[in-house]
Design an enzyme around this catalytic site. Structure first.
Site, PDB file in Angstrom:
ATOM      1  N   SER A   1       0.832  -1.199   0.000  1.00  0.00           N
ATOM      2  CA  SER A   1       0.000   0.000   0.000  1.00  0.00           C
ATOM      3  C   SER A   1       0.870   1.255   0.000  1.00  0.00           C
ATOM      4  CB  SER A   1      -0.956  -0.037   1.190  1.00  0.00           C
ATOM      5  OG  SER A   1      -1.942   0.959   1.110  1.00  0.00           O
TER       6      SER A   1
ATOM      7  N   ASP B   1      -9.584  -3.948  -5.753  1.00  0.00           N
ATOM      8  CA  ASP B   1      -9.039  -3.150  -4.652  1.00  0.00           C
ATOM      9  C   ASP B   1      -9.877  -1.891  -4.480  1.00  0.00           C
ATOM     10  OD1 ASP B   1      -7.462  -1.466  -2.970  1.00  0.00           O
ATOM     11  OD2 ASP B   1      -5.667  -2.554  -3.577  1.00  0.00           O
TER      12      ASP B   1
ATOM     13  N   HIS C   1      -7.657  -5.108  -1.311  1.00  0.00           N
ATOM     14  CA  HIS C   1      -6.483  -4.492  -0.702  1.00  0.00           C
ATOM     15  C   HIS C   1      -5.983  -5.384   0.438  1.00  0.00           C
ATOM     16  CE1 HIS C   1      -4.004  -0.929  -0.559  1.00  0.00           C
ATOM     17  NE2 HIS C   1      -4.145  -0.821   0.751  1.00  0.00           N
TER      18      HIS C   1
END
Length: 373
Positions: free
Chosen positions: A236, A306, A339
């Site tokens: 991330s 995501d 994610h």
């Protein structure tokens, strides 16, 4: 008929999380984050709630509490949804194999660990050396080091930077299946904290990333590492920072007090990364603005569902790298991936780890050969 309230609560909770795991990424932002939080664990480990729901359904049937066709139908639909989530997770292996092209990727997945120990990351053969200091910023400048207990010398290094939007997160929480797998194979792996918003700035984050590289250059050999073979990885926001650090080697402004240290790296690994500008800053805070012909090799993995870091940004960054870089660029788009897919021993992340292993073997220079650094 007495309604089985306990069973209904279980069914409703699993059904809601399954719906978010299957849903198309949504907006506004609040809905996207809700989808992430409710769906991430189930998306990676659907067999856990599937087994739970199946056991609860069989028990309700045995007790005669499942007479309603509506409730029974909802249970069947939810279990079918979980089956679809599981099928999507298994598609990660062919996806990474396609992304790697002619480079072979192992098809073997550790199903024993996936099914029975998905939350247990540690390995007996790996030693964790916690809380080593690499800078003056207290606990935000600490790192953990993972190495094989045999303590082999001149091992390649993986540095991992955690995610959390630059406002949260900490070492020893993310990508641990990757760190332990590589450390078990003889690598030296590092997981580092760094300074966070609002106290820290964009430059502070980047300086900390380069300080970790500098620490490995200075102290790595004492822990069995080869400081000339460093892979820089992140999840991330950590992938954003890893990409920027790798694309700006030896820039004095980002190395105050250690300008002479070589902060180049052998390769970069981005897991569910964000590659746009830093908050409201200008475009120069995006990795896209720093792509260069001499960029190191990149391996990028991103979920196509995501809801936190849009997949379109990852595609754009991969395309830009392929356009300008002379080094290998691998982009693996994971079917059904949300994610933070790197938190558990799941079929999806284990397939990604297999691909990272193959990628490392493909680009890793031999001892004494630092031509790709």
């Amino acid at each position: 008929m007495n309604l089985p309230y306990g069973y209904l609560i279980t069914l409703v909770l699993i059904a809601i999380c399954t719906a978010f795991a299957l849903a198309t990424p949504g907006r506004p932002r609040a809905l996207a984050m809700l989808g992430f939080r409710l769906g991430v664990a189930l998306n990676e480990l659907p067999f856990v709630p599937l087994a739970w729901l199946l056991a609860a359904t069989l028990l309700a049937l045995a007790q005669g509490d499942l007479a309603s066709p509506v409730i029974a139908g909802a249970a069947v639909v939810t279990m079918a949804g979980l089956g679809l989530v599981a099928w999507r997770g298994r598609q990660a292996l062919p996806a990474v194999q396609r992304a790697m092209g002619t480079v072979p990727v192992s098809r073997r997945l550790p199903y024993g660990r996936i099914l029975f120990r998905p939350f247990l990351r540690r390995r007996r053969a790996v030693e964790r050396v916690p809380d080593l200091r690499y800078g003056p910023a207290g606990r935000r400048n600490l790192l953990d080091l993972y190495r094989h207990r045999s303590r082999t010398a001149a091992a390649p290094v993986l540095i991992h930077l955690h995610g959390g939007g630059y406002t949260g997160g900490r070492k020893n929480t993310q990508a641990l299946p990757l760190l332990y797998r590589l450390a078990g194979q003889g690598w030296v792996c590092v997981s580092a904290n760094y300074r966070l918003r609002p106290e820290a700035t964009f430059q502070d984050h980047l300086v900390d990333a380069k300080k970790v590289i500098a620490w490995v250059r200075e102290h790595g050999r004492a822990y069995g590492a080869d400081p000339d073979r460093i892979f820089l990885a992140g999840s991330s926001a950590g992938a954003h920072m890893a990409a920027l650090a790798a694309l700006t080697p030896d820039v004095p402004a980002f190395q105050p007090g250690f300008e002479q240290v070589d902060t180049s790296v052998t390769a970069v690994i981005g897991l569910g990364g964000y590659y746009g500008p830093y908050y409201d800053a200008d475009s120069r805070t995006s990795p896209l603005a720093h792509v260069r012909p001499d960029a190191p090799p990149f391996f990028l993995a991103h979920g196509d569902r995501d809801t936190v870091a849009p997949v379109e940004d990852a595609r754009r960054f991969a395309d830009r790298l392929r356009e300008l870089s002379a080094q290998p660029v691998i982009y693996a788009e994971l079917p059904g991936g949300q994610h933070a897919f790197d938190l558990f021993h799941s079929p999806r992340f284990e397939a990604v780890i297999n691909a990272i292993d193959a990628f490392a073997t493909h680009v890793l220079p031999s001892r004494g050969d630092t031509s790709t650094s």
